[in-house]
Enzyme design. Structure first.
Site, PDB file in Angstrom:
ATOM      1  N   ARG A 185       0.833  -1.063   0.086  1.00 19.27           N
ATOM      2  CA  ARG A 185       0.199   0.023   0.020  1.00 19.27           C
ATOM      3  C   ARG A 185       0.991   1.302  -0.071  1.00 19.27           C
ATOM      4  NH1 ARG A 185      -2.234   1.175   4.278  1.00 19.27           N
ATOM      5  NH2 ARG A 185      -1.389  -0.426   5.809  1.00 19.27           N
ATOM      6  N   LYS A 330      -8.446  -2.554   1.572  1.00 14.68           N
ATOM      7  CA  LYS A 330      -8.445  -1.534   2.452  1.00 14.68           C
ATOM      8  C   LYS A 330      -9.029  -0.170   2.295  1.00 14.68           C
ATOM      9  CE  LYS A 330      -6.021  -4.190   5.437  1.00 14.68           C
ATOM     10  NZ  LYS A 330      -6.709  -4.751   6.534  1.00 14.68           N
ATOM     11  N   HIS A 349     -10.786  -3.796  13.291  1.00 11.92           N
ATOM     12  CA  HIS A 349      -9.471  -4.306  12.551  1.00 11.92           C
ATOM     13  C   HIS A 349      -9.115  -5.590  13.488  1.00 11.92           C
ATOM     14  CE1 HIS A 349      -5.421  -4.271  10.816  1.00 11.92           C
ATOM     15  NE2 HIS A 349      -6.120  -5.011  10.002  1.00 11.92           N
ATOM     16  N   SER A 367       0.810  -6.454  12.975  1.00  8.88           N
ATOM     17  CA  SER A 367       1.938  -7.374  12.486  1.00  8.88           C
ATOM     18  C   SER A 367       2.578  -8.022  13.114  1.00  8.88           C
ATOM     19  CB  SER A 367       2.407  -6.725  10.989  1.00  8.88           C
ATOM     20  OG  SER A 367       3.198  -7.718  10.296  1.00  8.88           O
ATOM     21  N   LYS A 371      -1.618 -12.615  15.679  1.00  9.00           N
ATOM     22  CA  LYS A 371      -3.172 -12.621  15.306  1.00  9.00           C
ATOM     23  C   LYS A 371      -3.622 -13.743  14.533  1.00  9.00           C
ATOM     24  CE  LYS A 371      -5.017  -9.373  12.533  1.00  9.00           C
ATOM     25  NZ  LYS A 371      -5.773  -8.418  12.062  1.00  9.00           N
ATOM     26  N   THR A 372      -3.107 -13.912  13.411  1.00 13.07           N
ATOM     27  CA  THR A 372      -3.593 -14.848  12.457  1.00 13.07           C
ATOM     28  C   THR A 372      -3.280 -16.317  13.055  1.00 13.07           C
ATOM     29  OG1 THR A 372      -3.104 -13.705  10.598  1.00 13.07           O
ATOM     30  CG2 THR A 372      -3.479 -15.982  10.057  1.00 13.07           C
ATOM     31  N   ASP A 386      -9.842 -10.647   9.633  1.00 17.67           N
ATOM     32  CA  ASP A 386      -9.338  -9.222   9.561  1.00 17.67           C
ATOM     33  C   ASP A 386     -10.178  -8.177   9.788  1.00 17.67           C
ATOM     34  OD1 ASP A 386      -6.767  -7.614   8.938  1.00 17.67           O
ATOM     35  OD2 ASP A 386      -7.589  -7.229   7.213  1.00 17.67           O
ATOM     36  N   ARG A 451       1.582 -12.226  -0.877  1.00 19.76           N
ATOM     37  CA  ARG A 451       0.296 -12.465  -0.380  1.00 19.76           C
ATOM     38  C   ARG A 451      -0.521 -13.524  -1.359  1.00 19.76           C
ATOM     39  NH1 ARG A 451      -1.546  -9.306   4.158  1.00 19.76           N
ATOM     40  NH2 ARG A 451      -0.027  -7.636   4.428  1.00 19.76           N
TER      41      ARG A 451
END
Length: 667
Positions: A185, A330, A349, A367, A371-372, A386, A451
């Site tokens: 991004r 996003k 988020h 990051s 979390k994942t 997410d 990704r």
């Protein structure tokens, strides 16, 4: 003799003067002889097609409309299939209308490569145009823009591989693509129109992700994107939904120049059923993605050839000068951060999962915090990884897919993500073996930000539809490389708000040799790049919902223990999993607690399967003075970061702000 017959021949060769061609060669007369064919194959009846093209057309069956024409009382009783198609195309033409031309472009469904399907005019919004173009009409009025509408993954694969350089099918069946010069991004190039409404509503100024632009500059960029898209022979149009809660879903239209972008959004948004698509109507929000086509650097506010522009009044987003697909995902998330709170729905988020008994947990974390990994749990259903909404009905996923990091991906560590990379999945910027097409997930040649985008149903324990009851636990994850935060602490409502607004994690700075000093990162609401309103507004809504539904806040440190990075060591994942299990089961609520210094955190004295001495961080440090110095240092960093938010009042009362402030570090 005029006729020469071959003894056993099936055909006769005729040579006569009237029928001969130059050089005196006989022509072939292909009349069958009236006799049995000696050698024949009667295992299949002959095909009806007269040409290869005809044969190809037989290969493909037309999709039949699935919505029955309703009875006389129905809304669509009088609309024929042709009329419905026409209305759909008129809607798309209106979306692509320039602001300086009276009407939208002439659009037609179908691939321009299939010449036989070029329009005769029946499905085209041609009725606006005079038979002869008038003086001053541009060339765009003379051409059709072909609309490739809601194509299937298989169709999009064909388009990408045929027309887009860098598109390949990998060994697992996923589509490998390249996003061009931008592999991530560009937050400095994202702008929001500041107008009468947004001036007061949005968060502007220091710490805010919202960079302003005026409406005129937005319209210049919109015109540029639309003109570019209309100049192409074909554009891809996706009509899809956001938010699995049927009462609060949003209709979105994405117009893009690339099959890769169309497939990405097909995976990431919620895919409509055929009957929902037929009655889709006008979208609530539209993205114009001109991809590689740059913005004009002379346009006011532009600082590079890349620009992502949001106009909340027009409900439009324009993308110029970047092909990175994550900008669309996003961008829509930012829109939801604006639209949902207006309906008293909290946009988050976060990851979200649900136990067999219906207990829901939210996971917040930047990051590298896990979390994942921690929200993906084989004993629990995945609601989403997410983006979520918390409404009066409970929690719902905003998206229809997952966007997973692929760097160093392995089957052993993350089997669910590994197995989701199959036909239909988009793999961005990965490197693969040119012969076997096996992907090397450790190769960073193109970028470290590789990704995979895949539909959520590719995860075996995904809960479809992606909705659940009100959350019981709100888990804030921090990877504390300073090593002073406890592995787990129970938070009061005010503390939950304080740590939610702070959005803290600390990782090791850079990758250069010799750098051992941890670096603190703060991202408001654990997603500062996407929030539109002031962080305290989201925090107040979170506290209100937690209070109303009896949810508990937790701060979990997945980082260092026994010292900062370099001297201590990372807390074992097995211990963190035991802590998370104890939160889910409710046993941690019943534990005995003590309070820490400075941050005033409540920490349990024991958890099954976790060594008790690590639960209070001071116990793991051999140098107690170093621990206290580091703790004070981190407290100072928290305070410094929070200064941005201290002057903000929620409503007319500053009491809430004071309460949140008091929940921070005290020394």
């Amino acid at each position: 003799m005029d006729t020469n017959e071959a003894d056993n021949g099936e055909f006769t060769f005729v040579s006569n003067r009237s029928n001969s061609v130059r050089n005196g060669l006989p022509t072939i007369d292909t009349h069958k002889k009236q006799q049995d064919v000696i050698c024949h194959d009667d295992s299949a009846s002959p095909i009806k097609a007269k040409t290869i093209d005809e044969l190809h057309s037989l290969q493909k069956k037309k999709s039949a409309p699935t919505t029955p024409i309703k009875g006389a009382e129905g809304a669509f009783a009088t609309i024929s299939e042709e009329e419905r198609q026409k209305q759909q195309l008129q809607s798309i033409s209106a979306s692509l209308a320039s602001l300086t031309r009276e009407t939208g472009p002439k659009v037609v469904k179908g691939d321009p490569a299939r010449k036989s399907e070029t329009p005769k005019g029946s499905h085209v919004t041609h009725h606006h145009y005079p038979a002869t173009p008038s003086i001053g009409t541009s060339d765009s009025a003379l051409k059709f823009t072909h609309i490739l509408y809601n194509l299937s993954p298989a169709e999009l694969y064909e388009q990408a591989i045929k027309y887009e350089k860098g598109s390949f099918i990998t060994a697992s069946g996923a589509l490998a693509t390249l996003s061009g010069a931008k592999t991530g991004r560009s937050p400095r190039d994202k702008r929001v129109v500041k107008d009468e409404t947004t001036t007061d509503e949005l968060w502007w100024g220091k710490g805010s992700p919202n960079i302003e632009m005026d409406e005129h500059s937005f319209l210049v960029n919109r015109e540029r994107a639309v003109d570019y898209l209309c100049s192409l022979e074909k554009v891809f149009v996706n009509d899809q939904f956001l938010n699995w809660d049927p009462n609060h879903r949003i209709k979105v239209r994405i117009v893009s120049a690339r099959a890769y972008h169309s497939l990405f959004m097909h995976n990431m948004c919620i895919r409509p059923a055929p009957e929902e698509l037929e009655n889709f109507g006008t979208p609530d929000f539209t993205i114009y993605n001109a991809g590689q086509f740059p913005c004009n650097r002379y346009t006011h506010y532009m600082t590079s050839s890349t620009s992502m522009d949001l106009n909340l009044s027009r409900r439009e987003m324009v993308i110029l000068g970047t092909q990175y697909a994550g900008e669309m995902k996003k961008g829509l998330f930012s829109v939801m951060h604006y639209l949902m709170p207006k309906r008293q729905i909290l946009s988050l988020h976060s990851g979200c999962n649900m136990g067999k008994d219906g207990d829901v947990a939210l996971f917040f974390g930047l990051s590298g915090t896990g979390k994942t990994t921690l929200s993906t749990d084989h004993n629990r259903y995945l609601i989403g990884d997410d983006e979520h909404c918390w409404s009066e009905n409970g929690v719902s996923n905003i998206e229809g897919g997952c966007y997973a990091k692929c760097i160093d991906l392995s089957r052993e560590k993350e089997p669910d993500i590994w197995n989701a990379i199959k036909f239909g999945t988009v793999l961005e910027n990965v490197v693969f073996d040119e012969h076997t097409r096996e992907v090397d997930y450790s190769d960073k040649s193109v970028t470290e930000n590789t990704r995979a985008a895949y539909p959520i149903e590719y995860i075996p324990n995904a809960k479809i539809p992606c909705v659940g009851p009100h959350p019981k636990n709100v888990i804030l994850l921090a990877c504390d490389a300073f090593g002073v935060l406890p592995p787990v602490s129970k938070l009061s409502l005010a503390q939950t708000m304080y740590h939610f607004i702070s959005g803290y994690t600390a990782l090791v700075a850079g990758t250069e040799e010799g750098i051992k000093e941890p670096q603190a990162t703060f991202s408001a609401c654990f997603g500062a790049a996407f929030i539109m309103l002031h962080p305290t507004k989201y925090a107040a809504m979170l506290a209100e919902k937690m209070k109303q539904h009896g949810a508990t806040g937790w701060l979990v440190n997945t980082g260092w223990s026994g010292g900062s990075y370099g001297s201590g060591r990372r807390i074992k994942l097995a211990y963190t999993r035991k802590i998370i299990d104890a939160i889910h089961s409710g046993t941690l609520l019943k534990a005995n607690y003590t309070k820490t210094e400075v941050f005033g955190l409540e920490i349990p004295t024991e958890i099954e399967g976790v060594p008790s001495e690590i639960l209070d961080a001071i116990n793991t440090w051999s140098d107690k003075k170093a621990y206290k110095d580091t703790l004070m240092k981190l407290g100072g960093l928290f305070r410094q970061n929070f200064e941005v938010f201290t002057n903000y009042k929620i409503g007319t009362d500053s009491k809430l702000t004071e309460e949140i402030l008091a929940a921070g570090p005290i020394f």
